[in-house]
Design an enzyme around this catalytic site. Structure first.
Site, PDB file in Angstrom:
ATOM      1  N   ASN A 163       0.821  -1.217   0.000  1.00 36.25           N
ATOM      2  CA  ASN A 163       0.000   0.000   0.000  1.00 36.25           C
ATOM      3  C   ASN A 163       0.850   1.261   0.000  1.00 36.25           C
ATOM      4  O   ASN A 163       0.466   2.279  -0.576  1.00 36.25           O
ATOM      5  CB  ASN A 163      -0.916  -0.001   1.224  1.00 36.25           C
ATOM      6  N   ASP A 255      -0.664  -6.592   3.956  1.00 37.57           N
ATOM      7  CA  ASP A 255      -0.948  -5.522   4.892  1.00 37.57           C
ATOM      8  C   ASP A 255      -1.882  -4.486   4.272  1.00 37.57           C
ATOM      9  O   ASP A 255      -1.791  -4.183   3.077  1.00 37.57           O
ATOM     10  CB  ASP A 255       0.373  -4.851   5.291  1.00 37.57           C
ATOM     11  N   HIS A 259      -6.848  -0.616   1.837  1.00 47.80           N
ATOM     12  CA  HIS A 259      -6.432   0.772   1.673  1.00 47.80           C
ATOM     13  C   HIS A 259      -5.691   1.027   0.371  1.00 47.80           C
ATOM     14  O   HIS A 259      -5.195   2.140   0.170  1.00 47.80           O
ATOM     15  CB  HIS A 259      -5.561   1.193   2.858  1.00 47.80           C
ATOM     16  N   GLU A 300      -5.186  -8.379   5.433  1.00 45.56           N
ATOM     17  CA  GLU A 300      -5.658  -7.585   6.563  1.00 45.56           C
ATOM     18  C   GLU A 300      -6.771  -6.681   6.038  1.00 45.56           C
ATOM     19  O   GLU A 300      -6.514  -5.616   5.466  1.00 45.56           O
ATOM     20  CB  GLU A 300      -4.525  -6.741   7.155  1.00 45.56           C
TER      21      GLU A 300
END
Length: 555
Positions: A163, A255, A259, A300
């Site tokens: 990200n 991770d 987002h 996640e």
């Protein structure tokens, strides 16, 4: 990843949302062909037609079986785990030296927190996607660890943080210094005078000053977000993933998966953003599967099941079950029935439709972003054992946070929930003890050395429950169905495979309990966590703080 803030999720709300989405999905699915051969293809009518079971009854007659072949995983913060070269910092060779400990525990998979080059202690701000943090070792050390793990039947996945990068990454430093750089569009820069949305998805203003410009970084200024509308960024992240699969990794923990495009609270859960996130992870999945067919991808996605479900459609294999974590710890702490089977069955039905039957749940009690489970449970070992018993008898891949099996404690800030693993009875430690951070939560008895010698220790309990999973296919691979016992301190559910079922019963409290089951349905106690459990016909006696698995009476 979470840099700041707290998190709480309403379990009932999540279950209702799952039920509503499941009803909305109906019998239509892009994965209908893939679902045809899976055991969970009962119609919605089958679910709706199951009446809530009365005492000692189970809703298994009409709903088909959802199997989830599983493995036990163990999350390792390398810096805190074991130090092979004496510098006080854990390293990859230290992980290699402790593989036999993990094998003895029963671990079948390892999740390594970030091992890439990074300026921070935690590693979630990467400066080189193809290199190993020099404090942890080298690429060759990584390969050696992977080889030794595979020899022991242990798979290894690692955090892949796509990200954002570190602001110290050469890409960002060049992009910030030169508006004409080829890396400029790898990030999101805006003129400092331009009005910009300030509702960052993780809290606070996500825009940070860089001369006469601002750049986007939703976690903090040290982690500028990559721009996934730029084809070169997507290609580079795919290249990095494939590189690590070539080194021998078995997959990735991804991770901040929601987002990638979810930067602002006002838009993160809109259909457009969700579709863009899903499309990226489908692209990534296709590329990883092309390199390693069975690469395991777990994301996640810290949100409700209705948000998680689309990520399981030809993208992720698993999403961490944050809602369940809260529920299990609360039940153990309150000594009450966790009452999770009905909700899980509904959620899994939704996930089945979304994934085409390929998803596997990912359960946990704690991780590197949460207060440690033993601290949440106020140091109560009986409660810790019951929380573990719940997790390790539920479907999906159980993830154990390092030190959880010995009752490590820790409360925020983050460094205090990522403290050195206590291998020795002495607080000073010994060979291999990491010392990068002084321990604030060291507790007498919460160490490997002493608990290995104690057959009643929390560590011994974890070994026992993990062994149950390996011995009983119903626990290892089965789905879950509701089984009602009218006692607020008793938790119960069926674990079901296509050709067998077992009843799991937990006495969550500190007093012996006697309960009534359906006459003749279960023949014997297959497993018990404490001596003294008795089954006499349909009458089951459970010692305090104990778990039993009952075998079905089969012809």
């Amino acid at each position: 990843m979470r840099v700041k803030g707290t998190y709480a999720r309403a379990w009932i709300g999540a279950a209702l949302s799952a039920a509503l989405l499941l009803a909305a999905v109906g019998c239509t699915s892009d994965n209908s062909a893939g679902n045809a051969g899976n055991g969970n293809q009962a119609s919605d009518g089958a679910y709706a037609g199951n009446k809530t079971p009365t005492n000692g009854q189970a809703a298994v007659q009409t709903a088909a079986v959802d199997e989830q072949p599983s493995s036990v995983y163990y999350e390792i913060f390398v810096r805190s785990f074991y130090d092979a070269n004496g510098d006080g910092i854990g390293d990859l060779n230290g992980v290699t030296q402790k593989l036999d400990y993990l094998k003895d525990l029963g671990v079948e998979g390892i999740w390594l927190m970030p091992i890439n080059a990074s300026p921070s202690y935690h590693g979630y701000d990467v400066t080189d996607y193809y290199g190993v943090n020099s404090e942890y070792g080298t690429i060759d050390d990584m390969k050696k660890m992977l080889d030794e793990a595979h020899k022991r039947g242990i798979k290894v996945i690692m955090d892949l943080v796509v990200n954002h990068t570190s602001k110290e990454h050469p890409w960002f430093k060049e992009a910030a210094a030169d508006p004409n750089s080829k890396y400029r569009n790898w990030y999101t820069f805006k003129d400092a005078s331009e009005p910009l949305p300030g509702d960052g998805a993780t809290g606070g203003n996500p825009w940070h000053a860089a001369g006469s410009y601002k750049y986007l970084g939703v976690f903090w200024e040290g982690m500028p977000d990559l721009n996934f509308d730029e084809p070169a960024v997507r290609a580079e992240m795919i290249k990095a993933g494939q590189f690590w699969l070539d080194q021998g990794l078995d997959g990735f923990r991804l991770d901040a998966a929601k987002h990638i495009y979810g930067d602002f609270k006002s838009s993160i859960n809109t259909p457009d953003i969700q579709k863009k996130n899903q499309a990226w992870w489908q692209e990534f999945r296709a590329a990883m599967s092309g390199k390693k067919k069975d690469a395991y991808l777990i994301g996640e996605v810290w949100d409700s099941p209705v948000i998680v479900a689309p990520y399981l459609d030809r993208a992720l294999d698993s999403g961490f079950n944050f809602d369940l974590s809260t529920k299990l710890l609360s039940a153990a702490d309150d000594e009450t029935n966790p009452d999770v089977a009905f909700s899980l069955d509904r959620v899994y039905g939704m996930y089945e439709k979304s994934s085409g039957g390929t998803f596997v749940d990912a359960t946990f009690l704690g991780n590197h972003d949460l207060n440690r489970a033993m601290s949440v449970l106020l140091g109560n070992v009986d409660h810790a054992k019951m929380a573990a018993a719940l997790q390790l008898t539920l479907p999906g891949n159980p993830f154990i946070y390092y030190g959880e099996e010995i009752g490590m404690q820790g409360m925020k800030p983050d460094e205090a929930i990522r403290e050195p693993m206590p291998w020795y009875a002495s607080k000073e430690g010994g060979e291999g003890q990491t010392k990068w951070e002084a321990s604030r939560y060291w507790k007498e008895g919460a160490n490997v050395e002493e608990q290995l010698k104690d057959e009643n220790s929390l560590l011994a309990f974890y070994k026992e429950l993990i062994a149950w999973r390996k011995e009983l296919p119903t626990l290892r691979n089965g789905g879950i169905k509701e089984y009602k016992i009218d006692n607020p301190q008793i938790g119960s559910y069926l674990r079901v495979t296509a050709d067998d079922q077992a009843l799991v019963v937990h006495n969550m409290g500190g007093a012996e309990q006697t309960v009534q089951l359906t006459e003749g349905e279960f023949a014997e106690i297959a497993k018990q966590s404490k001596d003294g459990a008795k089954l006499d016909g349909a009458t089951l006696v459970l010692p305090a703080y104990s778990t039993v698995v009952l075998r079905q009476d089969r012809p």
